[in-house]
Scaffold this active site. Structure first.
Site, PDB file in Angstrom:
ATOM      1  N   GLY A  39       1.076  -1.178   0.873  1.00  0.00           N
ATOM      2  CA  GLY A  39      -0.154  -0.228  -0.152  1.00  0.00           C
ATOM      3  C   GLY A  39       1.247   1.470   0.264  1.00  0.00           C
ATOM      4  O   GLY A  39       0.263   2.409  -0.339  1.00  0.00           O
ATOM      5  N   SER A 155       9.375   7.876  -2.794  1.00  0.00           N
ATOM      6  CA  SER A 155       9.503   8.771  -3.039  1.00  0.00           C
ATOM      7  C   SER A 155      10.022   9.219  -1.357  1.00  0.00           C
ATOM      8  O   SER A 155       9.066   8.304  -0.592  1.00  0.00           O
ATOM      9  CB  SER A 155       9.658   9.923  -3.571  1.00  0.00           C
ATOM     10  OG  SER A 155       7.637  10.359  -3.073  1.00  0.00           O
ATOM     11  N   GLY A 190       6.722  25.735   3.726  1.00  0.00           N
ATOM     12  CA  GLY A 190       5.474  24.928   1.853  1.00  0.00           C
ATOM     13  C   GLY A 190       4.489  25.585   2.001  1.00  0.00           C
ATOM     14  O   GLY A 190       3.587  24.693   2.266  1.00  0.00           O
ATOM     15  N   GLY A 192       3.186  24.244  -1.397  1.00  0.00           N
ATOM     16  CA  GLY A 192       2.463  23.147  -1.460  1.00  0.00           C
ATOM     17  C   GLY A 192       1.164  22.585  -1.642  1.00  0.00           C
ATOM     18  O   GLY A 192       0.225  22.585  -0.656  1.00  0.00           O
ATOM     19  N   VAL A 193       1.068  21.371  -2.336  1.00  0.00           N
ATOM     20  CA  VAL A 193      -0.340  20.197  -2.016  1.00  0.00           C
ATOM     21  C   VAL A 193      -0.296  20.132  -0.823  1.00  0.00           C
ATOM     22  O   VAL A 193      -0.601  20.220   0.154  1.00  0.00           O
ATOM     23  CB  VAL A 193      -0.521  19.912  -3.164  1.00  0.00           C
ATOM     24  CG1 VAL A 193      -1.714  18.921  -2.746  1.00  0.00           C
ATOM     25  CG2 VAL A 193      -0.945  19.712  -4.245  1.00  0.00           C
ATOM     26  N   GLU A 197      -3.293  21.036   2.686  1.00  0.00           N
ATOM     27  CA  GLU A 197      -3.865  20.503   3.125  1.00  0.00           C
ATOM     28  C   GLU A 197      -3.638  20.272   4.528  1.00  0.00           C
ATOM     29  O   GLU A 197      -4.996  20.165   4.800  1.00  0.00           O
ATOM     30  CB  GLU A 197      -3.527  18.844   1.882  1.00  0.00           C
ATOM     31  CG  GLU A 197      -3.892  18.821   0.911  1.00  0.00           C
ATOM     32  CD  GLU A 197      -3.822  17.471   0.566  1.00  0.00           C
ATOM     33  OE1 GLU A 197      -4.841  17.593  -0.507  1.00  0.00           O
ATOM     34  OE2 GLU A 197      -3.431  16.190   1.329  1.00  0.00           O
ATOM     35  N   HIS A 450     -29.344  19.183 -12.862  1.00  0.00           N
ATOM     36  CA  HIS A 450     -30.690  20.703 -12.188  1.00  0.00           C
ATOM     37  C   HIS A 450     -30.858  20.160 -10.667  1.00  0.00           C
ATOM     38  O   HIS A 450     -32.238  19.370 -11.159  1.00  0.00           O
ATOM     39  CB  HIS A 450     -30.871  21.472 -12.736  1.00  0.00           C
ATOM     40  CG  HIS A 450     -31.259  22.929 -12.399  1.00  0.00           C
ATOM     41  ND1 HIS A 450     -30.789  23.539 -11.492  1.00  0.00           N
ATOM     42  CD2 HIS A 450     -32.714  23.018 -11.560  1.00  0.00           C
ATOM     43  CE1 HIS A 450     -31.258  24.678 -11.216  1.00  0.00           C
ATOM     44  NE2 HIS A 450     -32.308  24.522 -10.694  1.00  0.00           N
TER      45      HIS A 450
END
Length: 471
Positions: A39, A155, A190, A192-193, A197, A450
């Site tokens: 995972g 990573s 930082g 970034g994403v 978050e 709608h």
């Protein structure tokens, strides 16, 4: 012990385990080597646990706004952080058991050890034999001689010399996920994403958050219009944002961290510092030096089908220099396996891949943005704000907009950006549209339900022709 197999997959993250499953479906005998848990980071220390925490925060915020919808809550809505963490663990465990079940169902051999690629040896005249060692020294090392190898080692978080990680006071996302108590003040280095978050979810839990970003924009891969809207919404929630700010030093004293920031006279004093400046590919310690595979700090060199310079060895996911997204790694794994199996397969068009950020408001985009589209193309940009969308008004969540880019000559949709509620679900329509080469006229003509948030996509697409109905 020595064993032969068709394929060895080094790394059991989303790219690795999906590649293993696809290979098994094609009749290959597969061995997957994972030093931690199948995972990978995404399931255990990244995407999944973080999104579980984000949803807990969203639920708390909805409870706090119950009065707006006619609800009555007596007293203050509190936070049980232990239960929040327990629920996160339950979510991860359920999915982990599911992945383990898929390994068994597909008869994939999983070795929980550390794998390294060997060069030519007595086991094979070419590189690619994989040596597997185990933490349990009573276990015998395993030599696997495969026909093919997929390197999917992922990573690791980056850091800076001025921010030495100890996972206690100065933490990566790994350490943040293991917190047993909420700090009062946090600085996130930082924007970034990952950084935004975590800022969003910590703010929902009542933490005083400051984002310190070296660049002059949050989420640098998104358009300037999206970044400005995100910054506005985060600041409206009480999150402090410093752009163009460089951290020079971090000093730990009296159970706090003092951050020295360039051109600021006073240090920023916080209880914890989270470092979120990106991730670097895991190319060291996996035996690449034993082969002729080309690689650098940016990752392993590969062709359009993820073959390395040794064509029986492939590399996918964060260990190569492509989009560091779980769904990208999964698709790369499938392409690599189908290519080695001799099936007809097309290279992945990364411009059609959706990108998602799970803040509040959510961000999702695909293709070009209004800040980076080719200037030699005649492009019209359509926009529709959620404050004119019926479903958004019903939800009480009208922040944000949809932005669509249309090529005037071809009528092709070449980019879509969304910031607002459920953006990460809505983007699928437009990534599918781009993959299927649907025109802006076709999306505008298609009937949308709608009331629904998806009507904002239709309206923004119509707006590229200046015929939006509700604008």
């Amino acid at each position: 012990m020595t064993m032969n197999t068709d394929l060895v997959v080094l790394g059991g993250g989303p790219g690795g385990y999906v590649a293993a499953i696809r290979a098994a479906q094609l009749g290959m005998q597969v061995v997957l080597v994972e030093k931690a848990k199948v995972g990978g980071i995404c399931l255990h220390k990244g995407c999944i646990p973080t999104k579980s925490l984000l949803h807990s925060g969203e639920t708390l915020r909805l409870m706090q706004s119950a009065a707006t919808f006619g609800g009555i809550i007596e007293g203050k809505v509190g936070i049980d952080f232990a239960k929040i963490q327990a629920r996160k663990a339950t979510v991860v465990d359920q999915l982990y058991r599911g992945v383990q079940g898929l390994m068994k169902k597909n008869k994939i051999t999983v070795l929980n050890g550390t794998g390294a690629v060997l060069g030519p040896s007595i086991f094979s005249p070419v590189s690619g034999t994989v040596s597997v060692t185990f933490d349990d020294k009573s276990k015998e090392d395993v030599m696997i001689v495969p026909k093919h190898v997929i390197i999917a080692t992922g990573s690791s978080p980056k850091t800076l010399p001025s921010l030495p990680i100890d996972e206690k006071m100065i933490l990566t996302s790994n350490g943040m996920l293991e917190l047993t108590a909420l700090p009062k003040k946090v600085a996130i280095i930082g924007g970034g994403v990952i950084g935004v978050e975590w800022a969003s979810l910590l703010n929902d839990f009542g933490v005083d958050v400051t984002i310190v970003e070296f660049l002059d924009q949050l989420v640098i891969n998104e358009s300037q219009t999206i970044a400005r809207e995100l910054q506005k919404q985060l600041e409206n929630r009480g999150i402090h944002i410093q752009l163009g700010a460089k951290v020079e030093q971090a000093t730990i004293k009296n159970k706090q961290v003092a951050l020295t920031i360039a051109e600021q006279s006073d240090p920023l004093i916080v209880d914890k510092v989270m470092v979120a400046i990106g991730r670097q590919p895991n190319v060291e310690g996996i035996g690449l030096q034993n082969t002729s595979i080309k690689y650098s700090a940016k990752g392993i060199t590969h062709n359009a089908f993820y073959q390395t310079t040794e064509d029986h060895i492939y590399a996918i996911g964060d260990v190569i220099d492509t989009l560091q997204l779980a769904h990208v790694a999964m698709k790369e794994g499938i392409i690599a396996v189908e290519h080695m199996a001799g099936l007809p397969v097309a290279p992945l068009n990364y411009n059609d891949v959706p990108r998602c950020t799970y803040t509040d408001p959510e961000i999702a985009s695909v293709g070009y943005t209004s800040s980076n589209y080719p200037q030699d193309r005649d492009v019209k940009i359509g926009r529709f704000n959620f404050n004119a969308n019926a479903k958004a008004i019903i939800l009480g969540d009208t922040a944000g907009f949809v932005e669509v880019l249309r090529d005037v000559i071809t009528d092709d949709i070449i980019g879509v950006s969304i910031i607002g509620a459920h953006a990460t679900d809505m983007i699928a329509e437009m990534s599918d549209a781009m993959y299927l080469d649907a025109s802006a006229t076709e999306i505008g003509d298609a009937v949308h339900p709608h009331p629904s948030l998806s009507e904002a996509i239709q309206e923004a697409t119509l707006d590229t022709h200046k015929i939006a109905i509700h604008k």
